[in-house]
Design a protein around this motif. Structure first.
Motif, PDB file in Angstrom:
ATOM      1  N   SER A 401       0.954  -1.120  -0.187  1.00  0.00           N
ATOM      2  CA  SER A 401      -0.095  -0.025   0.142  1.00  0.00           C
ATOM      3  C   SER A 401       0.834   1.108  -0.053  1.00  0.00           C
ATOM      4  CB  SER A 401      -0.918  -0.109   1.120  1.00  0.00           C
ATOM      5  OG  SER A 401      -1.732  -1.139   1.274  1.00  0.00           O
ATOM      6  N   LEU A 402       1.888   1.252   0.666  1.00  0.00           N
ATOM      7  CA  LEU A 402       2.927   2.424   0.784  1.00  0.00           C
ATOM      8  C   LEU A 402       3.673   2.571  -0.517  1.00  0.00           C
ATOM      9  CD1 LEU A 402       4.586   4.525   2.310  1.00  0.00           C
ATOM     10  CD2 LEU A 402       6.126   2.629   2.904  1.00  0.00           C
ATOM     11  N   ARG A 403       3.864   1.508  -1.327  1.00  0.00           N
ATOM     12  CA  ARG A 403       4.402   1.894  -2.721  1.00  0.00           C
ATOM     13  C   ARG A 403       3.371   2.816  -3.352  1.00  0.00           C
ATOM     14  NH1 ARG A 403       4.189  -3.157  -6.314  1.00  0.00           N
ATOM     15  NH2 ARG A 403       2.236  -2.554  -5.939  1.00  0.00           N
ATOM     16  N   ASP A 404       2.128   2.075  -3.488  1.00  0.00           N
ATOM     17  CA  ASP A 404       1.048   2.907  -4.520  1.00  0.00           C
ATOM     18  C   ASP A 404       0.985   4.117  -4.009  1.00  0.00           C
ATOM     19  OD1 ASP A 404       0.844   0.105  -5.513  1.00  0.00           O
ATOM     20  OD2 ASP A 404      -0.958  -0.473  -4.542  1.00  0.00           O
ATOM     21  N   TYR A 405       1.094   4.364  -2.814  1.00  0.00           N
ATOM     22  CA  TYR A 405       0.607   5.624  -2.273  1.00  0.00           C
ATOM     23  C   TYR A 405       1.862   6.669  -2.640  1.00  0.00           C
ATOM     24  CZ  TYR A 405       0.637   9.300   1.429  1.00  0.00           C
ATOM     25  OH  TYR A 405       0.715  10.633   1.954  1.00  0.00           O
ATOM     26  N   LEU A 406       2.798   6.250  -2.524  1.00  0.00           N
ATOM     27  CA  LEU A 406       4.181   7.129  -3.117  1.00  0.00           C
ATOM     28  C   LEU A 406       4.065   7.415  -4.683  1.00  0.00           C
ATOM     29  CD1 LEU A 406       6.901   5.303  -0.855  1.00  0.00           C
ATOM     30  CD2 LEU A 406       5.827   7.494  -0.475  1.00  0.00           C
ATOM     31  N   ILE A 407       3.778   6.511  -5.249  1.00  0.00           N
ATOM     32  CA  ILE A 407       3.483   6.437  -6.713  1.00  0.00           C
ATOM     33  C   ILE A 407       2.476   7.780  -6.983  1.00  0.00           C
ATOM     34  CG2 ILE A 407       2.478   5.560  -8.794  1.00  0.00           C
ATOM     35  CD1 ILE A 407       3.618   2.901  -8.057  1.00  0.00           C
ATOM     36  N   GLN A 408       1.290   8.021  -6.268  1.00  0.00           N
ATOM     37  CA  GLN A 408       0.569   8.975  -6.333  1.00  0.00           C
ATOM     38  C   GLN A 408       1.224  10.352  -5.817  1.00  0.00           C
ATOM     39  OE1 GLN A 408      -3.642   8.186  -5.304  1.00  0.00           O
ATOM     40  NE2 GLN A 408      -2.896   6.487  -4.457  1.00  0.00           N
ATOM     41  N   MET A 409       1.643  10.264  -4.476  1.00  0.00           N
ATOM     42  CA  MET A 409       2.207  11.727  -3.863  1.00  0.00           C
ATOM     43  C   MET A 409       3.710  12.247  -4.783  1.00  0.00           C
ATOM     44  SD  MET A 409       0.160  12.451  -1.852  1.00  0.00           S
ATOM     45  CE  MET A 409       0.866  13.572  -0.573  1.00  0.00           C
ATOM     46  N   CYS A 413       8.591   9.865  -9.646  1.00  0.00           N
ATOM     47  CA  CYS A 413       9.484   9.012  -8.955  1.00  0.00           C
ATOM     48  C   CYS A 413       8.949   7.732  -9.438  1.00  0.00           C
ATOM     49  CB  CYS A 413       9.719   9.294  -7.577  1.00  0.00           C
ATOM     50  SG  CYS A 413      10.373  10.732  -7.242  1.00  0.00           S
ATOM     51  N   VAL A 414      10.023   6.725  -9.578  1.00  0.00           N
ATOM     52  CA  VAL A 414       9.641   5.187  -9.421  1.00  0.00           C
ATOM     53  C   VAL A 414       9.558   4.939  -8.040  1.00  0.00           C
ATOM     54  CG1 VAL A 414      10.150   3.198 -10.173  1.00  0.00           C
ATOM     55  CG2 VAL A 414      10.431   5.152 -11.804  1.00  0.00           C
ATOM     56  N   ALA A 415       8.494   4.200  -7.670  1.00  0.00           N
ATOM     57  CA  ALA A 415       8.744   3.694  -6.317  1.00  0.00           C
ATOM     58  C   ALA A 415       8.746   2.250  -6.343  1.00  0.00           C
ATOM     59  CB  ALA A 415       7.325   3.922  -5.538  1.00  0.00           C
ATOM     60  N   SER A 416       9.490   1.663  -5.540  1.00  0.00           N
ATOM     61  CA  SER A 416       9.902   0.134  -5.701  1.00  0.00           C
ATOM     62  C   SER A 416       9.994  -0.599  -4.125  1.00  0.00           C
ATOM     63  CB  SER A 416      10.803  -0.042  -6.594  1.00  0.00           C
ATOM     64  OG  SER A 416      12.209   0.295  -6.125  1.00  0.00           O
ATOM     65  N   ILE A 417      10.122  -1.855  -4.297  1.00  0.00           N
ATOM     66  CA  ILE A 417      10.006  -2.360  -2.833  1.00  0.00           C
ATOM     67  C   ILE A 417      11.532  -3.468  -3.204  1.00  0.00           C
ATOM     68  CG2 ILE A 417       9.137  -4.122  -1.138  1.00  0.00           C
ATOM     69  CD1 ILE A 417       6.311  -3.117  -2.204  1.00  0.00           C
ATOM     70  N   ASP A 418      12.282  -3.492  -2.436  1.00  0.00           N
ATOM     71  CA  ASP A 418      13.513  -4.245  -2.510  1.00  0.00           C
ATOM     72  C   ASP A 418      13.779  -4.824  -1.090  1.00  0.00           C
ATOM     73  OD1 ASP A 418      14.707  -3.710  -5.288  1.00  0.00           O
ATOM     74  OD2 ASP A 418      14.273  -1.950  -4.575  1.00  0.00           O
ATOM     75  N   ARG A 419      13.990  -6.089  -1.161  1.00  0.00           N
ATOM     76  CA  ARG A 419      14.484  -6.894  -0.061  1.00  0.00           C
ATOM     77  C   ARG A 419      15.906  -6.722   0.339  1.00  0.00           C
ATOM     78  NH1 ARG A 419      12.845 -13.031   1.029  1.00  0.00           N
ATOM     79  NH2 ARG A 419      15.047 -13.591   0.263  1.00  0.00           N
ATOM     80  N   VAL A 420      16.246  -6.501   1.578  1.00  0.00           N
ATOM     81  CA  VAL A 420      17.686  -6.580   1.988  1.00  0.00           C
ATOM     82  C   VAL A 420      17.924  -7.898   2.962  1.00  0.00           C
ATOM     83  CG1 VAL A 420      17.765  -4.136   1.527  1.00  0.00           C
ATOM     84  CG2 VAL A 420      17.376  -4.991   3.895  1.00  0.00           C
ATOM     85  N   ASN A 421      18.943  -8.313   2.740  1.00  0.00           N
ATOM     86  CA  ASN A 421      19.194  -9.768   3.455  1.00  0.00           C
ATOM     87  C   ASN A 421      20.223  -9.323   4.373  1.00  0.00           C
ATOM     88  OD1 ASN A 421      17.461 -11.194   2.103  1.00  0.00           O
ATOM     89  ND2 ASN A 421      19.131 -11.475   0.394  1.00  0.00           N
ATOM     90  N   ALA A 422      20.168 -10.081   5.722  1.00  0.00           N
ATOM     91  CA  ALA A 422      21.136  -9.821   6.737  1.00  0.00           C
ATOM     92  C   ALA A 422      21.959 -11.030   6.167  1.00  0.00           C
ATOM     93  CB  ALA A 422      20.339 -10.457   8.133  1.00  0.00           C
ATOM     94  N   LEU A 423      23.346 -10.733   6.613  1.00  0.00           N
ATOM     95  CA  LEU A 423      24.246 -11.664   6.249  1.00  0.00           C
ATOM     96  C   LEU A 423      24.038 -13.124   6.960  1.00  0.00           C
ATOM     97  CD1 LEU A 423      26.817 -11.762   4.676  1.00  0.00           C
ATOM     98  CD2 LEU A 423      28.043 -11.454   6.707  1.00  0.00           C
ATOM     99  N   GLY A 424      24.138 -14.217   6.340  1.00  0.00           N
ATOM    100  CA  GLY A 424      24.174 -15.370   6.929  1.00  0.00           C
ATOM    101  C   GLY A 424      22.666 -15.978   6.383  1.00  0.00           C
TER     102      GLY A 424
END
Length: 875
Positions: A401-409, A413-424
């Motif tokens: 929902s946040l991504r869709d909101y940012l696209i409107q506001m 900009c290009v709003a995207s979701i990216d997963r970051v991994n903890a080492l291990g």
């Protein structure tokens, strides 16, 4: 028998011929074939190893950046060359320690003793004094022990260079977050720096025979792994403090280092580690709150951290850019290059599963993001989610929902979701850790939702040209203010602890009392309105649409038409039963996301009330021809039956209005100056007198000579196509406002709006979305670049608001751009006026009444917000 033999011979002959033919072909193509097959095989292997992993969760593809590790390793030769160049730029050891020629160089990598670097440094520091300090005081020079003079270089355990803990007393290693590894490295660097300060104080003072310099000890992390941010820091970490040569600083630093060492050596003797360093198994980030010593130690190493890690992040980005040619066959790298290379214009939102309790508590309302991420943000807004968040049903629904909101506001900009991994984690890659950490540090805006330590640490490192916001629970306020107060970013206590969404999660299944989907529940909470209207001015006018409303159209008409250019369409219009009003005057702006923040229509009674509450008596609109039209609009919206100015004169005009019910008198003033410059004399003729053939009339004296507190609404830009000239004009305007010293004034800068392509088309109507506008955006008169004018204004005013400096008058943005670009209709050359208005190609100016009336409505609504804020703060 003969037939059989014939068949055999024939077959044999055929086989022989075929073999000869194949032999000839093979001989001809062997070299090329082998090369081609080999190349295809290599490509297949490489592409397989660089395969990007996409985890589909719900309706969103959450992309994990992977595969780049091998690419960086493949360019190790260039990395070593780069590291050598980086080290040449850093301080030399003799600059830190002075003359050390007569010291014997000893390299200490810790392998023989198995002790962490901080313990080896502490031993040398404590041995340099005859006894431990009392109450943090430094022993005097004569307490220095005699002994053999050596210069010992203490190297870091390589594990810390790869985000692993050093082998501790319990004999194991544990994965570390980047910030934990960095805190440990810079903790040791702080101890080394304290040792250098001690050496400078007493090291070569031979005034007394009973005093011999202590051994010199220097710390070098020696990290050379290009997959981690540590590998991009100079081996000799730079203090970068203006006061590190002062006696007071030296005394404080040495005293604190000795205090830390006393505690650490005591703990090490009993547990084999020191809890002050994150590399130890007993480290707990929350325990940093626990003691004055830990707080002081953390604050003292921040200057090291901020400067060196910022340099490392920049170096990391440059290294990726310089070596991107080695990644040409990685399609994922090419298509998502902006995500791999840290972007100083982008924004990062970091969301962790720790931000969500089991009942969904502490979801951050979306308006907080819109308030804190500047409108001038570049092309990317990335939502970084941790692995746990991508597996959490509430967290994932929230980020979707946040991504869709940012696209409107932020439609550019290009709003995207990216997963970051903890080492291990099973599918993590080392380079991912460095990439997202560097991006957080270098992004123009960073928001840490509810204060995850990894993100908070990156926020503390950011410098004064970038901004970070940490949204924290109330109970954490004291700690964060204590740690972060010296640093240039704004801490906000914005999430009340009693705000809980109506969510219950049992074994991953969400249940509610109503039959409402999870996404609808999360969105309903996340899109809640601000707690009061004072914050509506950050949201109003940014995401909405134009809707035809004939009831509004009745209110939109002026009592009498304007007699000049802007009013010609109104004067020519003949109402009919089917078309009682000019079509462009029938559209009303609707704020889609925040109905309680709707734009209110300005009236004389309402404006008088809000100006009295704010303590102002005049509104001055100064700028180019669009501002001139805006001033005519406001004059008519307040009920004036005459014209604001006489004839075609562009001289400043003033109109007085008597407020209803015996109220005070207010003034509306218009001034024409296309570049907001400092001209003092009127032109000798009526022709253009600005540098770019515009009209620049004197305005400063008329502004400053009137003591009445004033609302200033200024703009320039529509007549300045060159961005450098625009920046100069805006900077000049800031100087004028600050030098006037009118602290009781309220100042707005209106954003610059472009014209539209083919505004004269029959049947033209408002656009429904920003994307429709972009499809028809035109390069005429550089209109497609006006957003860069607005970005510059927004960025400077954001920085200005973050740095409260004496003599700076607060200036807010009146952002009319989002709503106005959706109005290709109603221009001076639109069908309701066309050539009858005198010009057939004016798609910049509007006929009045028309869209510019909403600039006045927006200004009025913002003033009401400010009045509410002033009254709330006074209470």
């Amino acid at each position: 028998m003969q037939r059989k033999r014939f068949q055999t011979e024939n077959a044999s002959s055929t086989t022989t011929k075929a073999t000869e033919y194949v032999g000839m072909v093979t001989k001809y193509f062997t070299k090329k074939t082998i090369l081609v097959i080999g190349f295809i095989y290599c490509i297949s292997v490489v592409m397989s190893s660089l395969k990007s992993t996409t985890h589909l969760k719900g309706s969103t593809a959450v992309t994990t950046v992977s595969g780049t590790s091998s690419s960086i390793k493949s360019s190790s030769a260039s990395y070593l060359k780069f590291k050598k160049k980086l080290n040449k730029k850093s301080l030399k050891i003799d600059e830190m320690y002075g003359d050390i020629v007569d010291h014997q160089m000893v390299h200490d990598d810790g392998k023989s003793s198995g002790e962490p670097s901080y313990i080896r440094l502490c031993q040398g520091l404590l041995e340099a004094t005859s006894s431990s300090p009392q109450d943090g005081e430094i022993m005097n020079d004569r307490s220095i022990q005699k002994g053999k003079r050596e210069f010992k270089i203490v190297y870091e355990d390589p594990n810390l260079c790869s985000n692993l803990s050093v082998k501790n007393g319990k004999g194991g290693n544990k994965p570390l977050w980047t910030h934990e590894a960095l805190l440990s490295i810079f903790g040791s660097a702080f101890l080394s720096h304290a040792h250098s300060l001690l050496l400078r104080r007493v090291g070569h003072d031979n005034s007394s025979d009973d005093k011999v310099a202590p051994d010199a000890m220097h710390y070098s992390h020696k990290c050379q792994d290009p997959n981690f941010i540590q590998g991009y820091m100079p081996d000799n970490l730079i203090p970068n403090r203006n006061d590190h040569h002062t006696e007071a600083y030296a005394e404080y630093t040495i005293g604190l280092a000795l205090e830390v060492c006393e505690l650490c050596t005591s703990e090490y003797r009993s547990t084999g580690e020191c809890s002050l360093f994150p590399s130890s198994s007993s480290w707990d980030s929350q325990k940093v709150l626990g003691s004055d010593l830990r707080t002081k130690f953390t604050k003292s190493i921040l200057p090291y951290l901020r400067y060196n890690v910022r340099l490392a992040s920049e170096a990391f980005r440059e290294h990726l850019r310089e070596n991107s040619n080695t990644l040409w066959w990685n399609k994922d790298f090419i298509t998502k290059r902006s995500k791999y290379l840290p972007d100083e214009d982008g924004a990062i939102i970091y969301i962790s599963e720790n931000d969500f309790d089991d009942d969904g508590t502490f979801l951050v309302p979306f308006y907080l993001y819109a308030e804190r991420i500047a409108r001038s943000t570049g092309t990317d807004i990335q939502i970084f989610v941790t692995e746990g968040c991508s597996n959490n049903v509430v967290c994932l629904s929230y980020t979707n929902s946040l991504r869709d909101y940012l696209i409107q506001m932020y439609p550019r900009c290009v709003a995207s979701i990216d997963r970051v991994n903890a080492l291990g984690s099973p599918d993590s890659t080392a380079i991912t850790v460095s990439l997202w950490y560097a991006r957080m540090i270098l992004s123009s805006h960073l928001i840490c939702a509810t204060g995850d330590m990894e993100c908070t640490h990156a926020a503390m490192i950011k410098n004064g040209e970038a901004y970070a916001t940490v949204l924290l629970r109330e109970k954490e306020q004291v700690y964060v203010e204590e740690i972060i107060r010296p640093n240039p970013f704004r801490f906000l206590l914005l999430i009340p602890t009693d705000k809980k969404p109506n969510l219950n999660i049992n074994n991953g299944v969400v249940t509610t009392n109503e039959h409402v989907s999870l996404s609808d529940q999360v969105e309903e909470f996340a899109l809640q309105h601000p707690p009061d209207r004072s914050r509506c001015r950050y949201l109003r006018g940014r995401a909405g649409h134009w809707e035809q409303d004939m009831e509004y159209a009745k209110l939109a008409q002026y009592k009498t038409p304007i007699s000049f250019y802007a009013g010609k369409a109104d004067r020519l219009f003949v109402p009919t039963e089917n078309e009682p009003f000019r079509l462009p005057t029938t559209y009303k702006w609707i704020d889609a996301l925040y109905p309680q923040c709707q734009t209110e229509l300005v009236t004389l009674e309402g404006l008088c009330d809000v100006m009295q509450r704010l303590g102002v008596g005049r509104i001055l609109l100064v700028g180019d021809s669009l501002t001139w039209q805006s001033s005519e609009s406001l004059h008519k919206l307040l009920g004036a039956t005459d014209d604001a100015h006489e004839g075609r004169s562009l001289k400043s005009w003033v109109a007085s209005f008597q407020c209803p019910n015996g109220g005070n008198e207010i003034q509306i003033q218009g001034a024409r100056n296309d570049e907001l410059n400092k001209i003092e004399e009127e032109p000798t003729d009526e022709g253009p007198n600005c540098e770019q053939k515009g009209y620049c009339m004197p305005w400063i004296n008329e502004y400053t000579s009137n003591p009445v507190p004033t609302v200033v609404v200024a703009n320039t830009g529509a007549h300045i196509q060159d961005i450098a000239r625009f920046r100069k004009a805006f900077d000049t305007f800031l100087e004028i406002i600050d030098s006037a010293g009118r602290s009781d004034d309220i100042v707005f800068f209106r954003t610059t709006v472009p014209g539209h392509r083919d505004c004269m088309r029959e049947g033209i109507q408002p656009f429904n979305t920003y994307q429709e506008y972009q499809e028809r955006e035109t390069k005429k008169w550089m209109w497609n670049m006006f957003y860069k004018h607005n970005n510059y204004v927004d960025r400077l005013l954001t920085e200005r608001a973050a740095r409260v400096e004496e003599g700076h008058i607060p200036i807010e943005v009146l952002d009319v751009y989002p709503m106005t670009v959706l109005r290709p209709d109603g221009h001076s050359s639109s069908p309701d006026c066309a050539e009858s208005c005198g010009r057939k190609d004016d798609c910049l100016h509007y006929s009045l009444p028309g869209p510019p009336d909403w600039w006045s409505h927006l200004l009025y609504s913002h003033l009401r917000d400010l009045a509410f804020e002033k009254e709330r703060l006074s209470v």
